[in-house]
Each structure stands twice: as C-alpha cells, then as structure tokens.
Scaffold this motif. Structure first.
Motif, PDB file in Angstrom:
ATOM      1  N   ILE A   6       0.827  -1.208   0.000  1.00 57.57           N
ATOM      2  CA  ILE A   6       0.000   0.000   0.000  1.00 57.57           C
ATOM      3  C   ILE A   6       0.856   1.250   0.000  1.00 57.57           C
ATOM      4  CG2 ILE A   6      -1.905  -1.162   1.158  1.00 57.57           C
ATOM      5  CD1 ILE A   6      -1.173   0.253   3.671  1.00 57.57           C
ATOM      6  N   PRO A   7       0.382   2.297  -0.663  1.00 59.44           N
ATOM      7  CA  PRO A   7       1.152   3.532  -0.749  1.00 59.44           C
ATOM      8  C   PRO A   7       1.029   4.350   0.540  1.00 59.44           C
ATOM      9  CG  PRO A   7      -0.847   3.703  -2.066  1.00 59.44           C
ATOM     10  CD  PRO A   7      -0.855   2.345  -1.449  1.00 59.44           C
ATOM     11  N   ILE A   8       2.066   5.140   0.823  1.00 63.79           N
ATOM     12  CA  ILE A   8       2.066   5.968   2.022  1.00 63.79           C
ATOM     13  C   ILE A   8       2.126   7.438   1.631  1.00 63.79           C
ATOM     14  CG2 ILE A   8       3.267   6.517   4.161  1.00 63.79           C
ATOM     15  CD1 ILE A   8       2.147   3.762   4.160  1.00 63.79           C
ATOM     16  N   LEU A   9       1.212   8.210   2.196  1.00 62.29           N
ATOM     17  CA  LEU A   9       1.137   9.635   1.899  1.00 62.29           C
ATOM     18  C   LEU A   9       1.661  10.394   3.109  1.00 62.29           C
ATOM     19  CD1 LEU A   9      -1.180  10.555  -0.492  1.00 62.29           C
ATOM     20  CD2 LEU A   9      -1.684  12.036   1.385  1.00 62.29           C
ATOM     21  N   GLU A  10       2.580  11.312   2.847  1.00 64.97           N
ATOM     22  CA  GLU A  10       3.129  12.117   3.943  1.00 64.97           C
ATOM     23  C   GLU A  10       2.215  13.324   4.096  1.00 64.97           C
ATOM     24  OE1 GLU A  10       7.132  12.516   5.003  1.00 64.97           O
ATOM     25  OE2 GLU A  10       5.802  13.122   6.634  1.00 64.97           O
ATOM     26  N   LEU A  11       1.361  13.313   5.112  1.00 67.26           N
ATOM     27  CA  LEU A  11       0.360  14.374   5.236  1.00 67.26           C
ATOM     28  C   LEU A  11       0.965  15.761   5.392  1.00 67.26           C
ATOM     29  CD1 LEU A  11      -2.843  13.563   7.238  1.00 67.26           C
ATOM     30  CD2 LEU A  11      -2.530  14.064   4.851  1.00 67.26           C
ATOM     31  N   ARG A  12       2.061  15.830   6.143  1.00 59.56           N
ATOM     32  CA  ARG A  12       2.682  17.146   6.347  1.00 59.56           C
ATOM     33  C   ARG A  12       3.032  17.773   5.012  1.00 59.56           C
ATOM     34  NH1 ARG A  12       5.697  19.452  10.776  1.00 59.56           N
ATOM     35  NH2 ARG A  12       4.900  18.589  12.734  1.00 59.56           N
ATOM     36  N   PHE A  17     -12.130  29.866   2.932  1.00 58.20           N
ATOM     37  CA  PHE A  17     -10.924  30.666   2.739  1.00 58.20           C
ATOM     38  C   PHE A  17     -10.893  31.316   1.376  1.00 58.20           C
ATOM     39  CE2 PHE A  17      -9.132  29.886   6.637  1.00 58.20           C
ATOM     40  CZ  PHE A  17      -9.079  28.540   6.943  1.00 58.20           C
ATOM     41  N   GLY A  18     -11.890  31.003   0.565  1.00 55.33           N
ATOM     42  CA  GLY A  18     -11.917  31.608  -0.763  1.00 55.33           C
ATOM     43  C   GLY A  18     -11.213  30.753  -1.800  1.00 55.33           C
ATOM     44  N   THR A  19     -10.407  29.795  -1.348  1.00 60.43           N
ATOM     45  CA  THR A  19      -9.788  28.902  -2.347  1.00 60.43           C
ATOM     46  C   THR A  19     -10.663  27.670  -2.452  1.00 60.43           C
ATOM     47  OG1 THR A  19      -8.452  27.898  -0.609  1.00 60.43           O
ATOM     48  CG2 THR A  19      -7.446  29.652  -1.906  1.00 60.43           C
ATOM     49  N   VAL A  20     -11.089  27.410  -3.634  1.00 58.38           N
ATOM     50  CA  VAL A  20     -12.041  26.311  -3.821  1.00 58.38           C
ATOM     51  C   VAL A  20     -11.444  24.943  -3.515  1.00 58.38           C
ATOM     52  CG1 VAL A  20     -13.586  25.218  -5.455  1.00 58.38           C
ATOM     53  CG2 VAL A  20     -13.156  27.661  -5.599  1.00 58.38           C
ATOM     54  N   THR A  21     -10.250  24.706  -4.011  1.00 61.58           N
ATOM     55  CA  THR A  21      -9.687  23.363  -3.896  1.00 61.58           C
ATOM     56  C   THR A  21      -9.483  22.925  -2.458  1.00 61.58           C
ATOM     57  OG1 THR A  21      -7.629  24.482  -4.403  1.00 61.58           O
ATOM     58  CG2 THR A  21      -8.572  23.095  -6.113  1.00 61.58           C
ATOM     59  N   GLU A  22      -8.811  23.726  -1.666  1.00 59.68           N
ATOM     60  CA  GLU A  22      -8.516  23.290  -0.304  1.00 59.68           C
ATOM     61  C   GLU A  22      -9.776  23.155   0.528  1.00 59.68           C
ATOM     62  OE1 GLU A  22      -4.987  22.345  -1.164  1.00 59.68           O
ATOM     63  OE2 GLU A  22      -5.873  22.001   0.805  1.00 59.68           O
ATOM     64  N   GLY A  23     -10.765  23.973   0.201  1.00 59.32           N
ATOM     65  CA  GLY A  23     -11.999  23.935   0.992  1.00 59.32           C
ATOM     66  C   GLY A  23     -12.645  22.556   0.965  1.00 59.32           C
ATOM     67  N   HIS A  24     -12.507  21.848  -0.128  1.00 53.14           N
ATOM     68  CA  HIS A  24     -13.181  20.558  -0.246  1.00 53.14           C
ATOM     69  C   HIS A  24     -12.636  19.509   0.692  1.00 53.14           C
ATOM     70  CE1 HIS A  24     -14.791  21.382  -4.540  1.00 53.14           C
ATOM     71  NE2 HIS A  24     -15.526  21.902  -3.590  1.00 53.14           N
ATOM     72  N   ASN A  25     -11.439  19.709   1.200  1.00 53.17           N
ATOM     73  CA  ASN A  25     -10.845  18.680   2.029  1.00 53.17           C
ATOM     74  C   ASN A  25     -11.440  18.601   3.410  1.00 53.17           C
ATOM     75  OD1 ASN A  25      -9.129  18.044  -0.015  1.00 53.17           O
ATOM     76  ND2 ASN A  25      -7.506  19.384   0.693  1.00 53.17           N
ATOM     77  N   VAL A  40      -9.135  14.258   0.440  1.00 54.76           N
ATOM     78  CA  VAL A  40      -7.717  14.501   0.703  1.00 54.76           C
ATOM     79  C   VAL A  40      -6.854  13.424   0.071  1.00 54.76           C
ATOM     80  CG1 VAL A  40      -5.973  14.628   2.508  1.00 54.76           C
ATOM     81  CG2 VAL A  40      -8.179  15.684   2.846  1.00 54.76           C
ATOM     82  N   ILE A  41      -7.195  12.180   0.304  1.00 61.26           N
ATOM     83  CA  ILE A  41      -6.334  11.098  -0.163  1.00 61.26           C
ATOM     84  C   ILE A  41      -6.758  10.634  -1.544  1.00 61.26           C
ATOM     85  CG2 ILE A  41      -5.381   8.888   0.398  1.00 61.26           C
ATOM     86  CD1 ILE A  41      -4.926  10.238   2.776  1.00 61.26           C
ATOM     87  N   GLY A  42      -8.027  10.251  -1.661  1.00 62.27           N
ATOM     88  CA  GLY A  42      -8.501   9.655  -2.906  1.00 62.27           C
ATOM     89  C   GLY A  42      -8.262  10.549  -4.107  1.00 62.27           C
ATOM     90  N   ARG A  43      -8.762  11.755  -4.040  1.00 61.83           N
ATOM     91  CA  ARG A  43      -8.628  12.603  -5.214  1.00 61.83           C
ATOM     92  C   ARG A  43      -7.212  13.075  -5.416  1.00 61.83           C
ATOM     93  NH1 ARG A  43     -11.731  17.131  -6.248  1.00 61.83           N
ATOM     94  NH2 ARG A  43     -12.474  16.822  -8.333  1.00 61.83           N
ATOM     95  N   THR A  44      -6.497  13.230  -4.334  1.00 61.19           N
ATOM     96  CA  THR A  44      -5.100  13.633  -4.468  1.00 61.19           C
ATOM     97  C   THR A  44      -4.353  12.615  -5.303  1.00 61.19           C
ATOM     98  OG1 THR A  44      -5.114  14.633  -2.291  1.00 61.19           O
ATOM     99  CG2 THR A  44      -2.974  14.118  -3.232  1.00 61.19           C
ATOM    100  N   LEU A  45      -4.514  11.352  -4.958  1.00 61.41           N
ATOM    101  CA  LEU A  45      -3.831  10.290  -5.695  1.00 61.41           C
ATOM    102  C   LEU A  45      -4.193  10.348  -7.167  1.00 61.41           C
ATOM    103  CD1 LEU A  45      -3.937   6.992  -3.657  1.00 61.41           C
ATOM    104  CD2 LEU A  45      -1.985   8.366  -4.291  1.00 61.41           C
TER     105      LEU A  45
END
Lengths: 168, 771
Positions: free
Chosen positions: A67-73, A127-135, A155-160
């Motif tokens: 499984i893949p590992i995502l570095e959240l930071r 915050f006015g930014t559409v993309t980050e708001g969805h997370n 955060v994870i699914g769509r990011t990948l």
C-alpha cells in the motif's frame, strides 16, 4: 461551494456527528471519521517509488499487501519533521481509480477516539480557495479545542488520482 | 519529450476499437457496451486536455444512440463508419492534433445521419439475411401481413427493447441467490445448446443430439417460470415446443430450425446477461426485451410457414428458389441440393467441419473427473492467503536469530515446511487455471458464421483445447483471437473458385492450436490461404515513412510491420474485418497480458500467427538487483546477459549519450540510479554490473550496483498507485520489504527522447506507442 456551505449551515452539520479519531500534525489537530479507518500501525520501513509526487513517500508491505504511504505534512505544505517513536501510519479505505483502495497516512501522533455531536460541528471556513476547501468536512469543537475534520476521500482519494494524471 | 507512462486514454480508445469489431447488426448488447466505453472515455482524468476528442466522443455517442433507437439504420455500413470514426479519434489523439474538422470525422458522421430509416433500407442486416438466404428461403417483401393461413411472417430484424416501463413486476428480484444461480446455469445451458446445434447441423438425423438440445430448453423454461421471468419462459417454451415436434418426427430437422434455435439462443443469452447486469448494478438497468417477433418466428417455423425477408444477398434467380419451401410434410433429410449456390451450404459433409470437431471437443468432457462449483471470490481469497503464507514462511526462515540456530532438526523441519508451502502454492495457482476449451469453442460458431457471410468454405481444426490458461487471462485473450480469426477467414482464405484455380482444395483450413512450451502458453492461428502480401506491406510502409526504399528488410520484419498502429493494407474495408483499426490493437491487448505476438507468412501458402503468453499473470520470474539501498526486479524473459563491463568498451557519444560495446553490438547505457533518483554505490559503469535487456528488438545496457539473485516473485500492484513510468508493480521480498518490478517498456523508451543510438534505422525511430 457557497451552496454547499449554506446547506451545511442550515442543517447544522446534520449527520456529521459520530466517532472521530483525532491526530496531530504539528500544532494542528485533525479528525477522521473512524468508519474510514482500517488500522493504525507504527512507522516502518518505506520503499520509495520513483516518479511520484513528493508527498507520496513510497509503499510498505502490510501483511502481504502493498500500500502507498502519503506524507500528510507534505501534502498540506507544512514543514517536515523527523520521525520519532510517536509517528504513526493511519491506514484508510478510500475510493481509487477502480474501486476502494487502502492508503496509509503518515502523521505525527495519534490522540484518541472522540464522539463529536452534530451540534458541535461548524461548517468549514471559507478561505476563498475552492480546492482546499473541499478537504474539510467541518470543524469539531471538543472541550474548547478545535479539530479540523478531514474528508479522507477528498484529501487522499482525489489527491492520488489527480497527481497521477499530472504524471502522464 | 517522450511520454514514457502508459496512457489511459489510448487504452480506452483501443478498447473501443476492439469493441466495434465485435459489433454485429442486431447485437444491441455489444453496441451498449461500446456506448459505455465512450462514456467512460469522457470521464477519464486528463480528457480535459483533449476537448476535440471529448467532442468527437459525444457526437459519436449521440449517433450510436440514434441507431439503438432505430432512428438510424442498424446496418453493417453504419457500424463500419463508427469504426472509421474510432480510428479517426485514435489518430487525432496520436498526432496530438486537436483539429477535429481536419480529420474528416464530421463528414463521416454526416453520412450516417443522412441515411433515413426507410423500409427498403432496413433490409441490410446482413447477418439475418445471409442465414435466411442459405436456408433457401424466398424473399418477397419485408412486412407482409397475412391473415389467411398465416404462411408469411416477417422475421425479427434485430433485438428490440420495449420502451415503456415493464408491466411485469420484477418479482424475480426477490430471491437474489436463486436468480444468480439461474443466470450462471442458464449461460452454461446456452453454451451447450450452441455446441450441440452446430453438431446437429452436421448430423441432422441424430435424435440424441436433438434431445440434448431439448432438455436444457425445458429446464430454462421451468426455472424461468418459477422465477416469474415471463419473457424468458415464453421464448424458451415456444422453442421447446418446436424441438419437441422435431424429436417426435412431426417436423423436419432442417436449416430453418437450426437458424431459429441458434438465434433464439443468442437472444436468450442477451436477456440473461441483462439480468446479470441488473444483479450487479440495480433494477433500473433492467431491459424489457420484446420477444413477440421471435416467438412469431418460432411458431411460424413450427407451422411450416415460409419466413421471408427483403434481402440483398439472395440470388437473382428467385423463381427456382421458391421450390424450397420448408414444409412440415417432408420428414426426409433437408433439401440441401436446392439451396442457392450463392451461399455456401453449411450442411456439407464432404470435409471435416467445425461441428465435427466440436463433437470431438465435447466428448472428452464426459471423461474428465468430478468437479464442483466454487465462488470465484473465495478462490481468489484462498490464493491470496496462500501467497501471504509463502511470504511469511520465507520471512521466518530468513530471520537472523533463527538462522543462527544450527539445530539440525530445525533445519530439517524448515525444509519440510517450505516444501509443503511450495506444494500448496502450486496447487492454489493451478486452481486458477482453466482449459482454453471454452474460448476455442466460441470460435466454432464464429468461423461458421464468418464463412457463410464471406462465401468461403473454412474448416476449423482445433488442437490442445485442454491446455490450461489463467482464468484472469481468458477474457482478455478472446477479443484478439476473434480479430485474428476474422483476418484469416476474410483476408487469408480465398473463395473456393479461386482456390481451385491455384490447385488448392476448395475449403480452406484454419488451425487453432494451444500448447505450453518453455514456461509459456502458446496459441497459434494458421491458415492455408494466400498469406500476407509482403510487397504490399512494404509499399504501404514506405508510403507511411516507416522504412526507406533503400532499406533491406527481411520478409519477417516486413510482415511484422502490420502490428504498427494504423496499418492496414485492406483495399476495401469489408464488413467482416478491417474496420479501419489494425493489428496493433491485437498487439496491445496481447502485450497487456505480458505476451508477444508475431506473424509468419509464406505468400501463396498461408499465414501463421503466434501468440505467446506467460502461464500466469500473478507470478514473474525475475533477477533481483540492488541500486544503492533499493532493490528492483527485472523479468528474466527480458534479460539477455549480465556482465562486469571492461572500461575500454565504454564510449560516449556527442558528450551526452553513453554506450557500451557488448559482443560487437553497441548498446546505449541506462543508469538506473539516475532514472529512479537513488544514490548508488558505483557511478562508473566499469565498477558496476551491467544487465543487457531486450525489449521489442531494442537492446539496452542497464547499470546496477549488484545482482542479488534469481527468484519467482508474486506481483502485487502498488495499492492506489498505478501507471508509474518504469515500474510495473511491486513484490514482497524475503525480508518483508517491498521491491519494485521494472517495466521494460518504460525503461527502454526512456532514452528515445535523448538522441540515443539505435541499432537499426528508421523502424525503431517510429514512436510506436504514441502514448
């Protein structure tokens, strides 16, 4: 986005209440609904995979599955921190390109499972930014402290998915 | 810069191309699948970068939907145009050009829209017509209504779906388990019916075969009735009645009966497959098929009526044909002598025929041992668990503390343990293998229908149907095989008159063989037709700039050019094959299965296509190499040799490319650590180890730090990550860590954009994938 926010506002965060696992990244506290969580494991050796975005640290062997590992930071653009004995990997089930997949998120430390009631959840800040708001599903209030409730699928699914298309 | 990743868009376009080749007029389920593929294309990530393609997809979808709704004719011509459109979409994508107008796509669509649905025009559902023509049936006009004595009935022109919501309540959804069982068993029954009908065609007098067909229809009728599947029950019931008449001698066993039973079988299959879709995707997917036409047809045959159709395939000498009425009174063998010469009679006992071979293929079934049905998910779960067991066992064994214990009994026990685990793994893997027989048997029907359509006589000889193939590969190998069969029958085998002229037997033979050799599964399609026209291929290749006039290519090289994208030397796009999409789609499908395909031909004698596939997709034999602290696996099939290169054989080209001389050949060097951004132990090729690999005729020297060993590893995909350039997958090594499996295609191509030296001239420079 506004329509969604209004909806959540008017329904008062309806249906979002439940059990959340809280974890920390630096000074921020986050929460994920526990139904998405497969398991939590300690930090282990990660095999790097070339040609992947920076925030994908690599893959691990989880009892015979890779499984893949995502570095959240890194995903959130925060400074990197050295791993210590509290660093954990939270394995979650998210929708992938073809069905559900398991992905591990690397976090600083895991706190506890809390029950957050509907009324204690505020709509996500605009915050006015559409993309980050969805997370973010919303902001949960527990004992006076604010936890950022993440939408793991986004955060994870769509990011990948979107990061991989950038590769092509 | 060459894009070395795979591309979902190209793959989707390929699937669409393969799908259009399978579409037949009247086969709405296939058309439906094509529509789904086009819709999926519109959802692919990255498609926004191709607005032209999106538009083409939408327009094409709209036109196809019109065909489904019968606003446009459901004709072979139109499907041919759809095929052209798909080919154009591929070209637009390949060239990166977004100028759709230029490609002439709109012109093709316009042509399709201009044809209006008029009565005479409907008459070109070739499939139906050809079969009626050879059944010796008269054509009068299409919709003749006849109250008196009902001697004339219009046959169904394809499958229609009732648009109004189904009036029957979907009670059959109450017991899902029963329904699932019904779907599985009925599909099996339908397959056995098809094989037996083809057999019956060769042996019309054999009553036992009629019984073998009667019984499953009876069963299907029964269970369908129990589940309240009214349409299926009614259709099965009518057919069962007809068959009952036949086995009681009331009705003659003739080509009319054969045709109707085959077509009813197809229709039932469509209906049952729709039920399968409902089971998986929900009741809204249910299609209420209109069986009235079919039932009328079956009953008409039963009454002994003449079934008529406006047809373009019927020979001009209709008056003579009118004598061949299928009458109930004739109990004697079918009037094959009166069948018009135009269509080749299927009831030809002069040579071994598909059905005879089918019989041979069916017999061994009885002697095979008992078998049980197991849910595929359980089986896969078991295989996965066994895989993990093998890994854990290896991990325990290589544990340092345990290795340090030198207790002889412990060592012996561990040996035994690993032997048992190995055995277990072999057995588990073999459970996933199925004989390729089923796939081959589908070819019988295909060849029969094809030979009728093209007016050629073709014998299909099959060998090795019991050869086993991984069940996950069975579905993917079907489409390429079909395409190659079509090629052989359509382009390879000549028409009987021509064959006679050059001294060949009137019927052509197509050999379909399967066997295991050298760790591979090999499938061969060989025909004794006219072979590939190497000269034509050469000229086409020069035309397309793939080779130069002055190039000296061997016949083998030229013949294998047909696998390049967009290559088709067909003069005329026939309805059967060559819908503007070429053999490159076959090649891609085979390569997806990690296989290879090649063409060998002797002009005038015939052609041979050889497909080689790995025995199983799950395990790969590889060499483990180390680069820095990372470990990678290179598939052994690609490796030619490995060596520690002497310094004097190393050269640079123009200060940028690096080469190594290995046995007189000059090979480009690939520094794996650079490709993967890893810190290596050695940076000079002469200190390190070089592994010479070969991919598609191109050789490279891959530089690594150390060779660690050879091992069979289980391929795992990388969780949510896919399509990583240069990486085909991952595996879990003995110490529990993950090792990445190299994707040779990606690695070898990674140099193409950097001005590396190629061994041969221009063929290599062609961007083969365009992805």
């Amino acid at each position: 986005m506004e329509a969604v926010a209004k909806e959540i506002q008017s329904s008062g965060g309806q249906g979002l209440g439940g059990k959340y696992l809280t974890f920390s990244l630096g000074s921020e506290e986050y929460g994920i609904v526990i139904t998405k969580i497969r398991e939590i494991i300690g930090i282990m050796e990660i095999t790097a995979v070339p040609h992947t975005p920076d925030f994908i640290k690599g893959v691990i062997n989880l009892r015979g599955r890779v499984i893949p590992i995502l570095e959240l930071r890194m995903r959130f653009g925060m400074e990197l921190k050295e791993y210590d004995e509290r660093t954990c990997i939270i394995v979650v089930d998210v929708p992938g390109p073809s069905g559900m997949v398991q992905v591990g998120m690397l976090v600083d430390s895991v706190s506890e499972v809390v029950n957050i009631a509907d009324q204690d959840i505020e709509p996500p800040p605009d915050f006015g930014t559409v993309t980050e708001g969805h997370n973010i599903i919303g902001m949960g209030k527990i004992k006076g402290k604010l936890k950022i409730l993440l939408d793991v699928d986004q955060v994870i699914g769509r990011t990948l998915a979107s990061s991989l298309t950038a590769l092509k | 810069m060459t894009d070395i990743g795979g591309s979902a868009i190209a793959a989707q376009l390929d699937d669409m191309a393969l799908k259009i080749m399978m579409v037949e007029p009247g086969d709405l389920s296939m058309v439906g699948e094509l529509v789904v593929l086009i819709e999926e294309l519109q959802e692919l990530p990255g498609i926004e970068g191709y607005p032209g393609l999106q538009r083409m997809g939408q327009d094409l979808c709209a036109v196809i939907c019109k065909i489904v709704m019968t606003e446009l004719p459901d004709s072979a011509e139109n499907y041919e145009r759809v095929g052209q459109c798909i080919g154009l979409m591929q070209e637009v994508y390949r060239k990166g050009v977004d100028d759709v107008a230029e490609s002439g796509f709109d012109a093709v669509l316009k042509k399709m829209e201009q044809e209006s649905d008029n009565d005479e025009g409907i008459a070109d559902t070739v499939q139906m017509n050809a079969s009626f023509a050879e059944a010796g049936l008269v054509s009068i006009s299409q919709k003749v209504e006849n109250q008196a004595q009902a001697t004339v009935v219009a046959a169904p022109q394809g499958i229609r779906i009732l648009e109004s919501p189904p009036t029957e309540s979907m009670e059959f959804l109450q017991d899902l388990e029963l329904l699932t069982g019904f779907v599985g068993e009925t599909l099996e029954h339908l397959e056995s019916i098809e094989v037996n009908v083809l057999d019956l065609e060769e042996n019309p007098g054999d009553l036992e075969i009629v019984n073998k067909i009667f019984r499953p229809f009876h069963t299907i009728k029964g269970v369908a009735g129990f589940l309240n599947l009214k349409s299926i029950q009614k259709l099965a019931h009518s057919t069962e009645n007809l068959l009952d008449d036949v086995r009681n001698g009331v009705h003659a066993m003739d080509s009319g009966v054969i045709e109707v039973v085959l077509k009813v079988g197809d229709f039932l299959k469509t209906m049952v497959e729709n039920l399968n879709v409902v089971l998986h995707e929900g009741p809204e997917q249910y299609k209420n098929y209109d069986i009235s036409d079919f039932v009328a047809w079956v009953e008409a045959i039963q009454r002994g009526s003449v079934v008529c159709r406006a047809t373009e395939v019927a020979p001009p000498q209709s008056p003579a044909v009118s004598a061949t009425e299928v009458s109930a009174s004739a109990v004697s063998p079918p009037p094959k002598a009166k069948i018009p010469p135009m269509a080749t009679s299927p009831i030809d006992n002069t040579g071994s025929s598909p059905a005879a071979v089918a019989k041979a293929a069916v017999l061994p079934k009885a002697s095979v041992g008992d078998s049980i049905k197991v849910d595929v998910e359980k089986l896969d779960g078991l295989v996965n668990a066994v895989g993990e067991l093998v890994i854990m066992q290896a991990m325990v064994r290589s544990n340092a503390t345990i290795a340090a214990l030198s207790d002889p009994k412990l060592i012996k026990d561990f040996s035994q343990l690993s032997r048992i685990t190995s055995e277990l793994q072999k057995t588990a893997m073999s459970m996933r293998m199925v004989p390729i027989r089923q796939t081959f048997q589908k070819m019988i029907r295909l060849v029969r229908d094809l030979s009728k359509k093209t007016g050629k006589e073709v014998n299909l000889v099959m060998e090795g149907e019991e050869t086993e193939i991984d069940r996950n590969m069975v579905d993917s190998i079907y489409d390429p095989l079909v395409h190659m069969m079509r090629n052989s029958v359509d382009h390879g085998v000549q028409i009987p008159d021509e064959r006679e002229k050059i001294g060949k037997p009137r019927s052509g033979t197509v050999n379909l063989r399967a066997y295991q050799k050298g760790g591979y599964m090999v499938i061969e399609i060989e025909d004794d037709g006219q072979g590939l026209n190497t000269e034509k291929i050469r000229r086409k290749a020069i035309e397309r700039g793939l080779i130069q006039e002055t190039d000296n290519n061997s016949a083998y090289e030229l013949n294998n050019l047909i696998f390049l994208p967009g290559f088709s030397t067909a003069d005329k796009i026939t309805d059967v094959s060559g819908r503007g999409v070429g053999m490159d789609v076959v090649k891609k499908a085979v390569e997806k299965l990690r296989g290879k395909v090649e063409a060998i031909s002797s002009p005038g004698k015939g052609s041979l296509f050889v497909i080689r596939l790995p025995l199983t997709l799950a395990i790969i034999d590889g060499i483990i190499v180390r680069v820095g602290t990372e470990r990678y696996i290179i598939p052994t099939t690609a490796i030619q040799e490995s060596l520690k290169p002497p310094r004097e054989n190393y050269n640079t080209v123009q200060g940028k490319g690096e080469t190594l001389m290995v046995r007189q050949a000059v090979l480009p060097i690939i520094r794996l650590y650079q490709l993967f951004n890893v810190k290596p132990t050695y940076t000079n090729p002469w200190d390190a180890i070089v592994v010479v690999v070969e991919y598609e005729g191109r050789q490279r020297a891959i530089m690594v730090d150390e060779l660690l060993g050879k091992q069979e590893v289980v391929i795992k995909n990388l969780g949510g990550l896919s399509d990583i350039p240069g990486v085909a997958g991952g595996t879990i090594l003995g110490d529990g860590r993950v090792g990445l499996i190299l994707d040779l295609a990606g690695i070898v191509q990674s140099l193409s954009g950097h001005g590396a030296i190629e061994a041969h001239g221009s063929v290599d420079d062609v961007d083969l994938t365009g992805d």
